[in-house]
Design a protein around this motif. Structure first.
Motif, short mmCIF file in Angstrom:
data_model
loop_
_atom_site.label_atom_id
_atom_site.label_comp_id
_atom_site.label_asym_id
_atom_site.label_seq_id
_atom_site.Cartn_x
_atom_site.Cartn_y
_atom_site.Cartn_z
N LEU A 66 15.33 -6.46 11.57
CA LEU A 66 16.54 -7.27 11.76
C LEU A 66 16.20 -8.75 11.64
CD1 LEU A 66 18.14 -5.36 14.75
CD2 LEU A 66 18.86 -5.31 12.37
N ARG A 67 17.01 -9.46 10.88
CA ARG A 67 16.79 -10.88 10.60
C ARG A 67 17.42 -11.76 11.68
NH1 ARG A 67 16.62 -12.70 5.33
NH2 ARG A 67 17.71 -10.81 4.74
N CYS A 68 16.69 -12.79 12.05
CA CYS A 68 17.25 -13.81 12.95
C CYS A 68 18.26 -14.63 12.16
CB CYS A 68 16.13 -14.70 13.48
SG CYS A 68 16.74 -16.15 14.38
N PRO A 69 19.50 -14.75 12.63
CA PRO A 69 20.50 -15.53 11.90
C PRO A 69 20.18 -17.02 11.82
CG PRO A 69 21.54 -14.10 13.52
CD PRO A 69 20.07 -14.05 13.77
N VAL A 70 19.35 -17.51 12.71
CA VAL A 70 19.01 -18.93 12.73
C VAL A 70 17.76 -19.21 11.90
CG1 VAL A 70 18.33 -20.85 14.22
CG2 VAL A 70 20.06 -19.25 14.99
N CYS A 71 16.74 -18.38 12.04
CA CYS A 71 15.43 -18.63 11.44
C CYS A 71 15.30 -18.08 10.03
CB CYS A 71 14.33 -18.03 12.31
SG CYS A 71 14.43 -18.57 14.02
N ARG A 72 16.28 -17.44 9.54
CA ARG A 72 16.33 -16.87 8.19
C ARG A 72 15.37 -15.71 7.99
NH1 ARG A 72 18.84 -20.94 4.18
NH2 ARG A 72 20.50 -21.58 5.57
N ASN A 73 14.14 -15.95 7.56
CA ASN A 73 13.26 -14.83 7.19
C ASN A 73 12.29 -14.43 8.28
OD1 ASN A 73 14.37 -14.26 4.70
ND2 ASN A 73 13.21 -15.86 3.70
N GLU A 74 12.70 -14.54 9.51
CA GLU A 74 11.92 -14.03 10.64
C GLU A 74 12.69 -12.89 11.26
OE1 GLU A 74 10.96 -16.84 13.64
OE2 GLU A 74 9.59 -17.96 12.39
#
Length: 148
Positions: free
Chosen positions: A40-48
């Motif tokens: 699952l992608r962090c909506p803030v950090c993009r590719n984390e």
């Protein structure tokens, strides 16, 4: 001493941001939660992934995922709940279906098109005939230059 500090920094980089108060008591559920949150992608950090991110929304997503698993959701149901709420963007590896097919195919199509344009351009330049309409003076100068 620098090498030791560098090594420690590199070893600390992949540590998860999961806080101790987020960890479930049941090891099997926690393992499922870790497996799911890794995709699952962090909506803030993009590719984390949400496990790697320290953003507040990632913490909320980790807690929400664990709540869904404790409530008895299967892995697919828990993921679908998050996708319904946040869209396909939340998945680090979105499904290849619907509008996502265009995104998956765009890069290979653009590469093929660019290769075709480059091939036609280079091929067109190499087959261009030399100009035959030189005057006698120009032809003599060219011959002189070519002979040295």
């Amino acid at each position: 001493m620098r090498w030791l500090a560098l090594t420690l920094c590199l070893l600390a980089a992949p540590l998860a941001a999961v806080q101790p108060d987020e960890v479930l008591d049941d090891p099997a559920l926690e393992a499922r939660a870790r497996d799911l949150s890794d995709g699952l992608r962090c909506p803030v950090c993009r590719n984390e992934s949400i496990d790697e991110s320290n953003a507040a929304i990632s913490r909320d997503l980790r807690l929400l995922l664990r709540e869904r698993l404790v409530a008895g959701d299967t892995d697919e149901q828990a993921l679908q709940y998050l996708v319904d709420r946040y869209g396909d963007y939340i998945l680090l590896n979105p499904k290849v279906e619907g509008a996502n097919i265009l995104l998956w195919l765009a890069a290979p199509i653009m590469l093929i098109l660019a290769g075709g344009v480059a091939f036609v351009t280079i091929r067109g330049r190499s087959g261009a005939p030399a100009p035959d309409d030189l005057s006698e003076d120009e032809q003599e100068r060219l011959d002189k230059i070519m002979r040295g």
